[in-house]
Design an enzyme around this catalytic site. Structure first.
Site, PDB file in Angstrom:
ATOM      1  CG  ASP A   1       8.523  -1.748 -11.180  1.00 25.12           C
ATOM      2  OD1 ASP A   1       7.713  -0.800 -11.200  1.00 25.12           O
ATOM      3  OD2 ASP A   1       8.865  -2.312 -10.118  1.00 25.12           O
TER       4      ASP A   1
ATOM      5  CE  LYS B   1       4.633  -0.504  -6.770  1.00 26.74           C
ATOM      6  NZ  LYS B   1       5.820   0.195  -7.255  1.00 26.74           N
TER       7      LYS B   1
ATOM      8  CG  HIS C   1       8.504   2.879 -10.156  1.00 28.58           C
ATOM      9  ND1 HIS C   1       8.530   3.684  -9.051  1.00 28.58           N
ATOM     10  CD2 HIS C   1       8.531   1.613  -9.679  1.00 28.58           C
ATOM     11  CE1 HIS C   1       8.556   2.936  -7.951  1.00 28.58           C
ATOM     12  NE2 HIS C   1       8.547   1.668  -8.306  1.00 28.58           N
TER      13      HIS C   1
ATOM     14  CG  ASP D   1       6.063   3.199  -5.684  1.00 32.95           C
ATOM     15  OD1 ASP D   1       6.040   3.942  -4.695  1.00 32.95           O
ATOM     16  OD2 ASP D   1       6.631   2.084  -5.724  1.00 32.95           O
TER      17      ASP D   1
ATOM     18  CE  LYS E   1       9.077   3.327  -2.698  1.00 30.35           C
ATOM     19  NZ  LYS E   1       8.772   2.714  -3.997  1.00 30.35           N
TER      20      LYS E   1
ATOM     21  CG  ASP F   1      12.567  18.220  -1.367  1.00 30.14           C
ATOM     22  OD1 ASP F   1      12.725  19.000  -0.406  1.00 30.14           O
ATOM     23  OD2 ASP F   1      13.392  18.094  -2.292  1.00 30.14           O
TER      24      ASP F   1
ATOM     25  CB  THR G   1      10.492  20.756  -3.235  1.00 31.06           C
ATOM     26  OG1 THR G   1      11.258  21.859  -2.774  1.00 31.06           O
ATOM     27  CG2 THR G   1      11.207  20.055  -4.366  1.00 31.06           C
TER      28      THR G   1
ATOM     29  CD  GLN H   1      14.210  -8.432   3.934  1.00 31.14           C
ATOM     30  OE1 GLN H   1      14.934  -9.064   4.689  1.00 31.14           O
ATOM     31  NE2 GLN H   1      13.510  -7.404   4.341  1.00 31.14           N
TER      32      GLN H   1
ATOM     33  N   GLY I   1       5.266  -7.420  -8.423  1.00 27.18           N
ATOM     34  CA  GLY I   1       5.952  -6.910  -9.604  1.00 27.18           C
ATOM     35  C   GLY I   1       6.508  -8.040 -10.445  1.00 27.18           C
TER      36      GLY I   1
HETATM   37  O1  S5P Z   1       8.836  -1.209   0.632  1.00 25.44           O
HETATM   38  C1  S5P Z   1       8.615  -1.189  -0.563  1.00 25.44           C
HETATM   39  C2  S5P Z   1       7.815  -0.218  -1.139  1.00 25.44           C
HETATM   40  C3  S5P Z   1       7.531  -0.301  -2.495  1.00 25.44           C
HETATM   41  S1  S5P Z   1       6.388   0.797  -3.131  1.00 25.44           S
HETATM   42  N1  S5P Z   1       9.131  -2.170  -1.372  1.00 25.44           N
HETATM   43  C4  S5P Z   1       8.871  -2.230  -2.690  1.00 25.44           C
HETATM   44  O2  S5P Z   1       9.357  -3.163  -3.330  1.00 25.44           O
HETATM   45  N2  S5P Z   1       8.106  -1.270  -3.283  1.00 25.44           N
HETATM   46  C5  S5P Z   1       7.833  -1.284  -4.747  1.00 25.44           C
HETATM   47  O3  S5P Z   1       7.104  -2.462  -5.022  1.00 25.44           O
HETATM   48  C6  S5P Z   1       9.074  -1.317  -5.624  1.00 25.44           C
HETATM   49  O4  S5P Z   1       9.459  -0.016  -6.024  1.00 25.44           O
HETATM   50  C7  S5P Z   1       8.619  -2.143  -6.806  1.00 25.44           C
HETATM   51  O5  S5P Z   1       8.012  -1.313  -7.766  1.00 25.44           O
HETATM   52  C8  S5P Z   1       7.553  -3.072  -6.236  1.00 25.44           C
HETATM   53  C9  S5P Z   1       8.053  -4.474  -5.933  1.00 25.44           C
HETATM   54  O6  S5P Z   1       8.449  -5.130  -7.092  1.00 25.44           O
HETATM   55  P1  S5P Z   1       8.922  -6.661  -7.123  1.00 25.44           P
HETATM   56  O7  S5P Z   1       9.368  -6.861  -8.537  1.00 25.44           O
HETATM   57  O8  S5P Z   1      10.038  -6.827  -6.146  1.00 25.44           O
HETATM   58  O9  S5P Z   1       7.704  -7.475  -6.780  1.00 25.44           O
END
Ligand code: S5P
Length: 473
Positions: free
Chosen positions: A250, A272, A274, A303, A305, A308, A312, A423, A442
């Site tokens: 990210d 992954k 964004h 990712d 998500k 819609d 769309t 969490q 991440g």
């Molecule tokens: O339930 C979720 C689903 C996803 S895809 N919780 C998440 O945290 N994510 C994604 O996983 C979130 O958008 C982020 O890109 C990654 C977690 O990142 P971290 O830095 O908290 O490990």
């Protein structure tokens, strides 16, 4: 309390109802016993629990734990637990919200025997659901006690599963007692007696059989079961590279994402993105990322998500600045719009073989992707098993078949969460205890001063947890 008094007290509090009632098993019945009302009569409730305790202890040793079938039998189990100082465990009826919630609450150890307590049995299906979950948690059940046996097949059904049924009163005894007390006569008595005769010991189909304990199978075997080509590809990459680590990069500039991708590429099965957070996103970014992915043999996971209507999301997937359908091997979708969202992806997926990941559960605090929603996401996946490759989830549910890949975000070694509701659990807990397949990490990696070293640590921890899961059975 004797049977006569019990029946009259139940009649008095309107726990015995006459009319036309649909039972959980689908059978229509002219008599319905509603023991939920006993919570308003605590003295009677305590006496009922005592009668059930006496019934079991007259023919079997009382197990060291009790568990009520939710919900009606919970107060009965509680009353028995308190009166006889027998610890209780509680089974959650809902699918769990996220990692930390247990399916069975309370303290127990593997191999403990539990007395299952239910208000009444018809087919035995509800009891079997509870026994299934207790068994899945390593608990043993040999005895089941109910206040009322409706004599419609439960005894035989439970016996098939090695369960002894103890009942305080049978339907036949209830009816004859009510008749003797003058509370049942004329056409109603005829109706009830005819019903009892017609349904006596008829084995109705049990909705939820106790499944044979599900085995964890190796990723290379899972590849063969996969119905979506990207799922098969991912399982094969995981097996070949010995990694079940996906990294969520990210970061917000092209260069940062690409250089991290190249540095950790050898350690991961998927990267992954964004893409909508990258300030200088352009086609060159996609080209370079694809080259790095080929070089290190990992999949690209956008990712996005999507959430819609089908029409769309088709545009969002194929058009705009990002043209996601052209380069992403897998994308995430929400199910709030219902199953038709999947139709928006079908055209391009047919050509590319890309996979959809359904967000069945989320890692964030207070997530609404729980219970029935989660169950429906699993159904949605099963109905579209060619397009759907798996789930973003926090645990492996029984209903999630081995053809799907289960990927879990919310993973870090040294943090329980962030200030915005995220969490975290450890790789070991997620892979070994929760039984999912891939950890998505991440900030635990990209914010570390030595991301590659850290990625190796996560990779090794998750792989060891997977191996120990395989060897445990
Ligand atoms: O339930 C979720 C689903 C996803 S895809 N919780 C998440 O945290 N994510 C994604 O996983 C979130 O958008 C982020 O890109 C990654 C977690 O990142 P971290 O830095 O908290 O490990």
């Amino acid at each position: 309390m004797d049977l006569n008094t019990l029946v009259s007290r139940l009649h008095e509090i309107n726990a015995v109802k006459l009319g036309q009632f649909k039972l959980k098993s689908g059978i229509m019945s002219p008599i319905y016993i509603d023991l939920r009302v006993t919570v308003s009569s605590p003295a009677l409730l305590a006496q009922i629990a005592e009668m059930m305790y006496q019934k079991v202890s007259s023919s079997a040793a009382i197990p060291p734990l009790v568990c009520g079938v939710p919900y009606t039998a919970l107060p009965i189990a509680t009353a028995m637990s308190i009166a006889h100082d027998i610890p209780m465990v509680m089974r959650r009826k809902e699918a769990k919200a996220y990692g930390t919630k247990q399916l069975i609450e309370g303290r127990f150890k593997e191999g403990d025997n539990v007395l299952v307590i239910e208000d009444l049995v018809t087919s035995g299906a509800s009891v079997l659901e509870t026994v299934r979950d207790l068994n899945a948690n390593g608990l043993v059940v040999t005895d089941v006690v109910v206040l009322l046996d409706r004599q419609q097949g439960a005894r035989q059904e439970l016996a098939k599963h090695g369960l002894r049924l103890h009942s305080v009163v049978t339907m036949e005894e209830l009816i004859s007692t009510l008749t003797a007390q003058g509370k049942l006569d004329g056409p109603t008595l005829e109706l009830v007696s005819a019903f009892l005769e017609a349904n006596r010991n008829v084995t109705v189909p049990v909705a939820s059989q106790i499944p044979v304990a599900r085995k964890h199978i190796a990723y290379e075997e899972r590849a063969k079961l996969a119905t979506n080509p990207t799922a098969a590809k991912l399982f094969n990459i995981m097996a070949a590279k010995k990694t079940n680590l996906a990294v969520a990069v990210d970061l917000t500039t092209k260069q940062e994402v690409l250089s991290l991708a190249d540095s950790i590429g050898s350690e991961i099965c998927a990267l992954k993105t964004h893409v909508d957070i990258i300030d200088d996103f352009d086609q060159d970014f996609v080209n370079q990322l694809q080259l790095i992915a080929t070089k290190h043999n990992f999949l690209i996971f956008e990712d996005r998500k999507f959430a819609d209507i089908g029409n769309t999301v088709k545009y969002q997937f194929e058009s705009g600045v990002y043209h996601i359908s052209k380069w992403a091997n897998m994308v995430t979708i929400h199910g709030v719009a219902g199953p038709a969202i999947i139709d928006g992806f079908k055209d391009s997926i047919k050509q590319t073989g890309a996979g959809l990941l359904l967000l069945a559960q989320m890692s964030s605090k207070g997530s609404l992707c729980v219970g029935e929603y989660t169950n429906q996401m699993v159904e949605m996946a099963k109905q579209n098993a060619d397009a759907v490759m798996g789930f973003i989830c926090q645990e492996r549910l029984e209903s999630m078949t081995d053809s799907f890949v289960l990927m879990t975000p919310g993973v870090q070694f040294n943090s329980k969460g962030d200030s915005m509701g995220q969490q975290y659990n450890t790789p070991d807990y997620i892979i070994k205890e929760k039984g999912t397949d891939v950890i998505i990490v991440g900030r635990g990696i990209y914010q570390n001063s030595q991301p590659k070293v850290e990625a190796i640590k996560y990779k090794e921890a998750a792989w060891e947890a997977y191996q120990s899961r395989l060897s445990k059975q």
